[in-house]
Scaffold this motif. Structure first.
Motif, PDB file in Angstrom:
ATOM      1  N   ARG A   2      -7.780  -4.567  -0.336  1.00 42.30           N
ATOM      2  CA  ARG A   2      -6.537  -5.076   0.269  1.00 42.30           C
ATOM      3  C   ARG A   2      -5.723  -5.644  -0.879  1.00 42.30           C
ATOM      4  N   TYR A   3      -4.630  -4.963  -1.236  1.00 41.95           N
ATOM      5  CA  TYR A   3      -3.944  -5.365  -2.470  1.00 41.95           C
ATOM      6  C   TYR A   3      -3.044  -6.584  -2.272  1.00 41.95           C
ATOM      7  N   ASP A   4      -2.173  -6.505  -1.262  1.00 45.32           N
ATOM      8  CA  ASP A   4      -1.270  -7.642  -1.031  1.00 45.32           C
ATOM      9  C   ASP A   4      -0.863  -7.661   0.435  1.00 45.32           C
ATOM     10  N   ASP A   5      -0.915  -8.852   1.042  1.00 44.35           N
ATOM     11  CA  ASP A   5      -0.585  -8.925   2.476  1.00 44.35           C
ATOM     12  C   ASP A   5       0.576  -9.875   2.751  1.00 44.35           C
ATOM     13  N   THR A   6       1.424 -10.078   1.761  1.00 45.67           N
ATOM     14  CA  THR A   6       2.506 -11.042   1.967  1.00 45.67           C
ATOM     15  C   THR A   6       3.469 -10.587   3.051  1.00 45.67           C
ATOM     16  N   ARG A   7       3.742  -9.278   3.126  1.00 50.64           N
ATOM     17  CA  ARG A   7       4.726  -8.798   4.108  1.00 50.64           C
ATOM     18  C   ARG A   7       4.090  -8.444   5.461  1.00 50.64           C
ATOM     19  N   GLY A   8       2.777  -8.547   5.567  1.00 51.75           N
ATOM     20  CA  GLY A   8       2.138  -8.235   6.848  1.00 51.75           C
ATOM     21  C   GLY A   8       0.708  -7.772   6.619  1.00 51.75           C
ATOM     22  N   PRO A   9       0.005  -7.400   7.711  1.00 50.57           N
ATOM     23  CA  PRO A   9      -1.354  -6.881   7.556  1.00 50.57           C
ATOM     24  C   PRO A   9      -1.362  -5.713   6.564  1.00 50.57           C
ATOM     25  N   THR A  10      -2.446  -5.540   5.866  1.00 54.83           N
ATOM     26  CA  THR A  10      -2.492  -4.453   4.883  1.00 54.83           C
ATOM     27  C   THR A  10      -2.737  -3.117   5.591  1.00 54.83           C
ATOM     28  N   LYS A  11      -2.268  -2.029   4.934  1.00 56.68           N
ATOM     29  CA  LYS A  11      -2.288  -0.718   5.579  1.00 56.68           C
ATOM     30  C   LYS A  11      -2.573   0.342   4.536  1.00 56.68           C
ATOM     31  N   GLY A  12      -3.395   1.306   4.881  1.00 52.61           N
ATOM     32  CA  GLY A  12      -3.652   2.410   3.954  1.00 52.61           C
ATOM     33  C   GLY A  12      -4.827   3.248   4.388  1.00 52.61           C
ATOM     34  N   LEU A  16       8.472  -1.504   6.010  1.00 52.85           N
ATOM     35  CA  LEU A  16       7.490  -1.657   7.089  1.00 52.85           C
ATOM     36  C   LEU A  16       6.885  -3.063   6.970  1.00 52.85           C
ATOM     37  N   PRO A  17       6.520  -3.690   8.081  1.00 49.59           N
ATOM     38  CA  PRO A  17       5.988  -5.055   8.008  1.00 49.59           C
ATOM     39  C   PRO A  17       4.500  -5.068   7.628  1.00 49.59           C
ATOM     40  N   PHE A  18       4.184  -4.406   6.535  1.00 50.48           N
ATOM     41  CA  PHE A  18       2.793  -4.245   6.080  1.00 50.48           C
ATOM     42  C   PHE A  18       2.676  -4.510   4.589  1.00 50.48           C
ATOM     43  N   GLY A  19       1.480  -4.942   4.191  1.00 47.43           N
ATOM     44  CA  GLY A  19       1.096  -4.926   2.781  1.00 47.43           C
ATOM     45  C   GLY A  19       0.327  -3.634   2.530  1.00 47.43           C
ATOM     46  N   GLY A  20      -0.346  -3.563   1.361  1.00 44.91           N
ATOM     47  CA  GLY A  20      -1.012  -2.314   0.997  1.00 44.91           C
ATOM     48  C   GLY A  20      -2.525  -2.434   0.892  1.00 44.91           C
ATOM     49  N   ALA A  21      -3.223  -1.382   1.320  1.00 42.81           N
ATOM     50  CA  ALA A  21      -4.689  -1.324   1.208  1.00 42.81           C
ATOM     51  C   ALA A  21      -5.103   0.129   1.019  1.00 42.81           C
TER      52      ALA A  21
END
Ligand code: NAI
Ligand code: AKG
Length: 427
Positions: free
Chosen positions: A59-69, A98-103
């Motif tokens: 999970r790289y960063d979740d500042t903008r929302g739940p992580t997604k990938g 999108l209201p997501f971070g990255g994973a």
């Protein structure tokens, strides 16, 4: 510890930081993943033997929302690759607002070596191992290389069993019958198609004389090739991991898709001409495909396909990165000097995660959209962000890749600064 793919990925951020003002806090924050997990997954094989597989989720960063990938099944999956893919997801989700971070996640294996039952046990075992790391408000997996709807369905079912409740929003790219979204299966290729359609008319307005080569003929490559062919573009070459085919007069992509579904690799095209409606064609290697004299080259397979070793052989004037990370930073420099225009991965392949977001929204609201609704919302988002990135690239005289990072950095850094850090609360 970070390996070379992540070091390369970070270079794109460093370049963008020269053109955008963000706080030191935000820049420091983006250098490291939030959390990384490596798990051993025991699987009872069909012959009775126990085998342990290595799985990852970052999970790289979740500042903008739940992580997604997505989740990738491939023999080369390792922590360095998964971390890099999670880093790219962070910027990709912000590019599309999108209201997501990255994973990202993955398991090191060649799935073609496992039976269907072994694959199901492995996929369920992976979810057992990472269940505390994911969730509809925490981290939401999806398909990537060599994973698909069937596997997402097993994974969601396993998560439901663990949680003792039906939780469709924990995973996207699921079968429609389990809460999947119409249009997710074609979304990544369609997103790349909208990026091409938004930008290409100003360079080469006549589709019928615009030639295209596509490397990789899976979920992403086959869809974008098909859409381009249907729209009138001349798709002259496609390939899979074993090699490709080239036909100067253009390929019939729909028959090729049917052919691939029945026989698995393009090598067999030679003895099956009638199946593919190919009059004159030749077998080519992936290296030859990349070097073809075409207008648009679409790498849609894996990362590091165009490096400093082969960048000088590239003749295409436009490269659309449907894959994640297909061009290394050294190759970027060579291509930029040659005047090649690159439509970057964090924009060009963002259609998949955009429709994954739509799927998550539908799961949470319980209201399901028609295919037209999904595709028209996808088009609107892709066209809008593509135009904004193009405008930034023109205004700052930078590459579209750097412009895409600048665009997403503005959004991510604003969120990081808005959130503050725990230190501030302590003072
Ligand atoms: N599936 C999705 O929704 C998304 C996928 N992507 C990216 O798109 C790329 C392709 O993903 P999918 O189409 O989903 O995977 P896939 O597993 O459906 O297809 C991959 C294709 O690439 C070919 N391939 C593998 N190694 C190759 C090589 N060395 N040279 C040439 N071809 C090779 C395979 O034979 C297959 O045709 C990956 O980089 C993935 O991360 C990006 C965004 C979303
Ligand atoms: O659909 C998603 O959530 C993620 C897709 C993905 O893995 C990617 O864009 O690379």
């Amino acid at each position: 510890m970070s390996g070379s793919l992540f070091a390369d990925a970070s270079k794109r951020l460093e370049e963008a930081l020269k053109h955008v003002k963000i706080t030191e806090d935000a820049a420091e924050h983006l250098k490291y993943p939030k959390a990384s997990l490596q798990v051993s997954i025991p699987v009872r094989m069909d012959n009775g033997a126990l085998k342990i597989f290595q799985g990852y989720r970052v999970r790289y960063d979740d500042t903008r929302g739940p992580t997604k990938g997505g989740i990738r099944y491939h023999p080369n999956v390792c922590m360095d690759e998964v971390q890099s893919l999670a880093f790219w997801m962070t910027f990709k989700c912000a590019v599309l607002d999108l209201p997501f971070g990255g994973a990202k996640g993955g398991i090191t294996l060649d799935p073609k070596q496992l039976s269907k039952f072994e694959l199901e046990r492995l996929s369920r075992g992976y979810i057992d191992a990472i269940a505390d790391f994911i969730g509809p408000n925490v981290d939401i997996p999806a398909p990537d290389v060599q994973t698909n709807q069937l596997i997402m369905g097993w994974m969601m079912d396993q998560y439901n069993i663990i949680q003792r409740q039906i939780t469709p929003a924990v995973i996207t790219g699921k079968p429609l019958s389990m809460g999947g979204s119409l249009g997710r299966d074609t979304a990544t290729g369609m997103g790349a198609y909208y990026v091409i359609e938004t930008l290409m008319p100003q360079f080469k307005p006549v589709r019928e004389i615009t030639t295209v080569a596509v490397q990789g003929f899976g979920n992403v490559g086959a869809v974008v090739a098909d859409l381009l062919c249907e729209a009138g573009y001349k798709v002259v070459a496609v390939s899979d991991s074993k090699g490709g085919i080239y036909a100067k007069q253009g390929l019939d992509i729909k028959s090729l898709i049917q052919f691939k579904q029945s026989t698995r690799d393009f090598k067999a095209v030679y003895c099956q001409d009638s199946v593919c409606n190919i009059v004159e064609h030749e077998l080519i290697t992936n290296e030859q495909l990349l070097a073809l004299d075409v207008d648009i080259l679409i790498p849609a397979a894996l990362e590091n396909q165009i490096t400093k070793k082969n960048a000088h052989t590239i003749q295409a004037k436009y490269i659309v990165e449907a894959a994640n990370g297909p061009i290394t930073p050294e190759a970027d420099l060579i291509l930029n000097q040659k005047g090649t225009l690159i439509f970057p991965d964090i924009l060009a392949n963002a259609g998949g995660v955009t429709v994954s977001y739509f799927e998550w929204v539908q799961n949470r609201s319980g209201l399901y959209w028609t295919l037209d609704e999904v595709n028209s919302r996808l088009k609107q988002k892709m066209v809008n962000e593509t135009n904004q990135i193009w405008a930034i690239a023109q205004k700052l005289s930078i590459s579209m890749r750097t412009a895409a990072y600048v665009h997403s950095l503005n959004r991510i850094s604003e969120a990081i600064d808005a959130k503050g850090t725990r230190d501030y609360y302590m003072q």
